[in-house]
Design a protein around this motif. Structure first.
Motif, PDB file in Angstrom:
ATOM      1  N   LYS A 111      -6.992 -10.741   2.536  1.00  0.00           N
ATOM      2  CA  LYS A 111      -7.787  -9.962   3.494  1.00  0.00           C
ATOM      3  C   LYS A 111      -6.955  -8.914   4.238  1.00  0.00           C
ATOM      4  O   LYS A 111      -7.169  -8.648   5.426  1.00  0.00           O
ATOM      5  CB  LYS A 111      -8.468 -10.893   4.514  1.00  0.00           C
ATOM      6  N   ALA A 112      -5.983  -8.339   3.527  1.00  0.00           N
ATOM      7  CA  ALA A 112      -5.148  -7.290   4.140  1.00  0.00           C
ATOM      8  C   ALA A 112      -5.976  -6.035   4.344  1.00  0.00           C
ATOM      9  O   ALA A 112      -6.601  -5.542   3.398  1.00  0.00           O
ATOM     10  CB  ALA A 112      -3.940  -6.994   3.259  1.00  0.00           C
ATOM     11  N   PRO A 113      -6.026  -5.481   5.555  1.00  0.00           N
ATOM     12  CA  PRO A 113      -6.850  -4.290   5.807  1.00  0.00           C
ATOM     13  C   PRO A 113      -6.220  -3.035   5.217  1.00  0.00           C
ATOM     14  O   PRO A 113      -4.999  -2.925   5.114  1.00  0.00           O
ATOM     15  CB  PRO A 113      -6.879  -4.211   7.339  1.00  0.00           C
ATOM     16  N   PHE A 114      -7.081  -2.106   4.818  1.00  0.00           N
ATOM     17  CA  PHE A 114      -6.596  -0.807   4.364  1.00  0.00           C
ATOM     18  C   PHE A 114      -6.409   0.093   5.582  1.00  0.00           C
ATOM     19  O   PHE A 114      -7.307   0.208   6.416  1.00  0.00           O
ATOM     20  CB  PHE A 114      -7.581  -0.161   3.396  1.00  0.00           C
ATOM     21  N   GLU A 115      -5.232   0.738   5.689  1.00  0.00           N
ATOM     22  CA  GLU A 115      -4.940   1.604   6.830  1.00  0.00           C
ATOM     23  C   GLU A 115      -4.421   2.946   6.345  1.00  0.00           C
ATOM     24  O   GLU A 115      -3.558   3.018   5.467  1.00  0.00           O
ATOM     25  CB  GLU A 115      -3.922   0.938   7.758  1.00  0.00           C
ATOM     26  N   SER A 116      -4.968   4.016   6.940  1.00  0.00           N
ATOM     27  CA  SER A 116      -4.634   5.374   6.499  1.00  0.00           C
ATOM     28  C   SER A 116      -3.166   5.724   6.710  1.00  0.00           C
ATOM     29  O   SER A 116      -2.618   6.574   5.999  1.00  0.00           O
ATOM     30  CB  SER A 116      -5.516   6.392   7.228  1.00  0.00           C
ATOM     31  N   VAL A 141      -2.160  -4.529  -4.545  1.00  0.00           N
ATOM     32  CA  VAL A 141      -2.938  -4.149  -3.351  1.00  0.00           C
ATOM     33  C   VAL A 141      -4.308  -4.822  -3.377  1.00  0.00           C
ATOM     34  O   VAL A 141      -4.781  -5.346  -2.358  1.00  0.00           O
ATOM     35  CB  VAL A 141      -3.099  -2.616  -3.276  1.00  0.00           C
ATOM     36  N   ALA A 142      -4.965  -4.822  -4.553  1.00  0.00           N
ATOM     37  CA  ALA A 142      -6.285  -5.450  -4.689  1.00  0.00           C
ATOM     38  C   ALA A 142      -6.209  -6.948  -4.408  1.00  0.00           C
ATOM     39  O   ALA A 142      -7.095  -7.518  -3.752  1.00  0.00           O
ATOM     40  CB  ALA A 142      -6.834  -5.203  -6.094  1.00  0.00           C
ATOM     41  N   GLN A 155       0.831  -1.205   0.000  1.00  0.00           N
ATOM     42  CA  GLN A 155       0.000   0.000   0.000  1.00  0.00           C
ATOM     43  C   GLN A 155       0.868   1.258   0.000  1.00  0.00           C
ATOM     44  O   GLN A 155       0.545   2.244  -0.672  1.00  0.00           O
ATOM     45  CB  GLN A 155      -0.932  -0.004   1.211  1.00  0.00           C
ATOM     46  N   ILE A 156       1.970   1.222   0.735  1.00  0.00           N
ATOM     47  CA  ILE A 156       2.886   2.370   0.761  1.00  0.00           C
ATOM     48  C   ILE A 156       3.454   2.633  -0.636  1.00  0.00           C
ATOM     49  O   ILE A 156       3.500   3.769  -1.111  1.00  0.00           O
ATOM     50  CB  ILE A 156       4.032   2.128   1.763  1.00  0.00           C
ATOM     51  N   ILE A 157       3.849   1.567  -1.315  1.00  0.00           N
ATOM     52  CA  ILE A 157       4.425   1.709  -2.651  1.00  0.00           C
ATOM     53  C   ILE A 157       3.381   2.236  -3.627  1.00  0.00           C
ATOM     54  O   ILE A 157       3.681   3.086  -4.483  1.00  0.00           O
ATOM     55  CB  ILE A 157       5.001   0.354  -3.130  1.00  0.00           C
ATOM     56  N   ALA A 158       2.129   1.764  -3.502  1.00  0.00           N
ATOM     57  CA  ALA A 158       1.064   2.246  -4.380  1.00  0.00           C
ATOM     58  C   ALA A 158       0.842   3.743  -4.183  1.00  0.00           C
ATOM     59  O   ALA A 158       0.775   4.511  -5.160  1.00  0.00           O
ATOM     60  CB  ALA A 158      -0.232   1.473  -4.111  1.00  0.00           C
ATOM     61  N   PHE A 159       0.718   4.193  -2.937  1.00  0.00           N
ATOM     62  CA  PHE A 159       0.502   5.620  -2.677  1.00  0.00           C
ATOM     63  C   PHE A 159       1.748   6.445  -3.023  1.00  0.00           C
ATOM     64  O   PHE A 159       1.637   7.625  -3.360  1.00  0.00           O
ATOM     65  CB  PHE A 159       0.090   5.845  -1.226  1.00  0.00           C
ATOM     66  N   ASN A 160       2.900   5.808  -2.961  1.00  0.00           N
ATOM     67  CA  ASN A 160       4.123   6.479  -3.399  1.00  0.00           C
ATOM     68  C   ASN A 160       3.992   6.914  -4.847  1.00  0.00           C
ATOM     69  O   ASN A 160       4.355   8.039  -5.209  1.00  0.00           O
ATOM     70  CB  ASN A 160       5.304   5.510  -3.219  1.00  0.00           C
ATOM     71  N   TYR A 161       3.432   6.043  -5.696  1.00  0.00           N
ATOM     72  CA  TYR A 161       3.285   6.384  -7.115  1.00  0.00           C
ATOM     73  C   TYR A 161       2.170   7.397  -7.345  1.00  0.00           C
ATOM     74  O   TYR A 161       2.235   8.166  -8.314  1.00  0.00           O
ATOM     75  CB  TYR A 161       3.073   5.113  -7.939  1.00  0.00           C
ATOM     76  N   VAL A 181       7.566  -4.077  -8.278  1.00  0.00           N
ATOM     77  CA  VAL A 181       8.015  -5.397  -7.833  1.00  0.00           C
ATOM     78  C   VAL A 181       9.401  -5.309  -7.187  1.00  0.00           C
ATOM     79  O   VAL A 181       9.631  -5.852  -6.099  1.00  0.00           O
ATOM     80  CB  VAL A 181       8.028  -6.386  -9.019  1.00  0.00           C
ATOM     81  N   VAL A 182      10.319  -4.606  -7.865  1.00  0.00           N
ATOM     82  CA  VAL A 182      11.668  -4.444  -7.313  1.00  0.00           C
ATOM     83  C   VAL A 182      11.623  -3.613  -6.034  1.00  0.00           C
ATOM     84  O   VAL A 182      12.393  -3.855  -5.092  1.00  0.00           O
ATOM     85  CB  VAL A 182      12.611  -3.801  -8.359  1.00  0.00           C
ATOM     86  N   PHE A 183      10.707  -2.652  -5.980  1.00  0.00           N
ATOM     87  CA  PHE A 183      10.521  -1.836  -4.782  1.00  0.00           C
ATOM     88  C   PHE A 183      10.158  -2.725  -3.583  1.00  0.00           C
ATOM     89  O   PHE A 183      10.626  -2.513  -2.458  1.00  0.00           O
ATOM     90  CB  PHE A 183       9.424  -0.794  -5.006  1.00  0.00           C
ATOM     91  N   LEU A 184       9.303  -3.725  -3.824  1.00  0.00           N
ATOM     92  CA  LEU A 184       8.917  -4.648  -2.748  1.00  0.00           C
ATOM     93  C   LEU A 184      10.125  -5.437  -2.246  1.00  0.00           C
ATOM     94  O   LEU A 184      10.273  -5.682  -1.044  1.00  0.00           O
ATOM     95  CB  LEU A 184       7.824  -5.603  -3.238  1.00  0.00           C
ATOM     96  N   PHE A 185      10.987  -5.847  -3.174  1.00  0.00           N
ATOM     97  CA  PHE A 185      12.211  -6.552  -2.775  1.00  0.00           C
ATOM     98  C   PHE A 185      13.166  -5.608  -2.054  1.00  0.00           C
ATOM     99  O   PHE A 185      13.907  -6.027  -1.164  1.00  0.00           O
ATOM    100  CB  PHE A 185      12.888  -7.178  -3.998  1.00  0.00           C
ATOM    101  N   LEU A 186      13.147  -4.329  -2.440  1.00  0.00           N
ATOM    102  CA  LEU A 186      13.956  -3.330  -1.741  1.00  0.00           C
ATOM    103  C   LEU A 186      13.521  -3.230  -0.285  1.00  0.00           C
ATOM    104  O   LEU A 186      14.355  -3.195   0.635  1.00  0.00           O
ATOM    105  CB  LEU A 186      13.816  -1.971  -2.431  1.00  0.00           C
ATOM    106  N   VAL A 187      12.204  -3.193  -0.061  1.00  0.00           N
ATOM    107  CA  VAL A 187      11.666  -3.129   1.302  1.00  0.00           C
ATOM    108  C   VAL A 187      12.080  -4.371   2.088  1.00  0.00           C
ATOM    109  O   VAL A 187      12.503  -4.281   3.250  1.00  0.00           O
ATOM    110  CB  VAL A 187      10.126  -3.007   1.273  1.00  0.00           C
TER     111      VAL A 187
END
Length: 284
Positions: free
Chosen positions: A197-202, A189-190, A30-36, A72-78
């Motif tokens: 069932k990952a919750p969405f968090e602000s 994210v979807a 979710q962080i990576i998605a909002f980053n974009y 995808v690479v961003f996720l591996f970076l994390v």
């Protein structure tokens, strides 16, 4: 020089943010998605790209490839920052410069001088030393920084191909790539939301905004640094890579108490030496 320093700081801060997010039980996807989302907005209002210039003849294959790889690479970076720390991850990310160099050698048949060969050999040795685990550490997740290195190396090759496509301004291509990366990140994210069932968090919006701000800042100031040093691009190249390794090491060691062995320290030193040889190879 100010633009180069700001670019280095922004690059390291992205890693710091992801390191901090571990304490708040955040969702990296979710962080990576909002980053974009934020990167797209910043790109639009900073560069004002003319999307009417984008058509069927644009390099869509490269756009899509980068758009898929980036999140995808961003996720591996994390994951690499989580398991291996900022120091090793930043070093691996910067050593990814050897992937396009090897591509130039084997694929594009570019001639190599002795400086570049020495730089490559030193870089490979540095990588082995940096990723070597301490004997007491049985959970060495070297695969994460290794994928970061390979992934960012391939992305660098693709971005260089976009730079050669002069029909479209680079910022316009960058905007298209960010848009595709956002779509890919939202699909991930979807999937997590529906299947896992990952919750969405602000709080992920806040961290995503921070990552997007500094991620875009890194790109913006890097481009400005290249413009300021247009007659000496090797200065920007060397300064950026060496600066991130050094600052990332200082931050990781002093602020996050990351543990490195003597072999790891030697690897970081060799990485710096390797970059120096690569810069010399470009000057010759």
């Amino acid at each position: 020089m100010l633009f180069l320093v700001l670019s280095i700081i922004c690059s390291v801060v992205v890693g710091v943010i992801f390191k901090i997010t571990r304490k708040y039980d955040t969702n990296p996807t979710q962080i990576i998605a909002f980053n974009y989302v934020f990167a797209l907005l910043l790109c639009y209002f900073t560069f004002s790209p003319d999307l009417n210039e984008v058509n069927v003849n644009s390099p869509w294959t490269i756009y899509i490839a980068i758009g898929l790889l980036l999140p995808v690479v961003f996720l591996f970076l994390v994951a690499s920052i989580k398991h291996m720390g900022i120091v090793k991850t930043d070093a691996a990310q910067r050593l990814s410069l050897f992937i396009p160099i090897l591509a130039a050698w084997f694929i594009f048949k570019e001639e190599f001088n002795s400086y570049k060969v020495i730089g490559l050999l030193t870089g490979f040795l540095a990588l082995l030393f940096i990723l070597r685990k301490q004997t007491a550490n049985t959970s060495n997740k070297w695969i994460y920084p290794a994928i970061v290195l390979l992934g960012f190396g391939v992305i660098d090759i693709l971005f260089k191909q976009i730079a050669l496509y002069t029909t479209l301004p680079y910022p316009t291509s960058l905007f298209v790539v960010f848009a595709i990366a956002l779509v890919v990140a939202l699909l991930i994210v979807a999937y997590e939301f529906v299947i896992k069932k990952a919750p969405f968090e602000s709080k992920n919006i806040l961290f995503g905004g921070l990552v997007g701000l500094f991620n875009f800042g890194n790109i913006l100031f890097y481009l400005k640094a290249h413009k300021a040093f247009s007659d000496n691009p090797s200065t920007v190249f060397a300064g950026m890579n060496m600066g991130v390794i050094i600052l990332g090491s200082v931050v990781g060691l002093l602020f996050f108490r990351e543990k490195l062995s003597k072999i790891n320290f030697i690897g970081i030193f060799l990485a710096l030496i390797s970059i120096i040889f690569i810069v010399f190879s470009q000057l010759k």
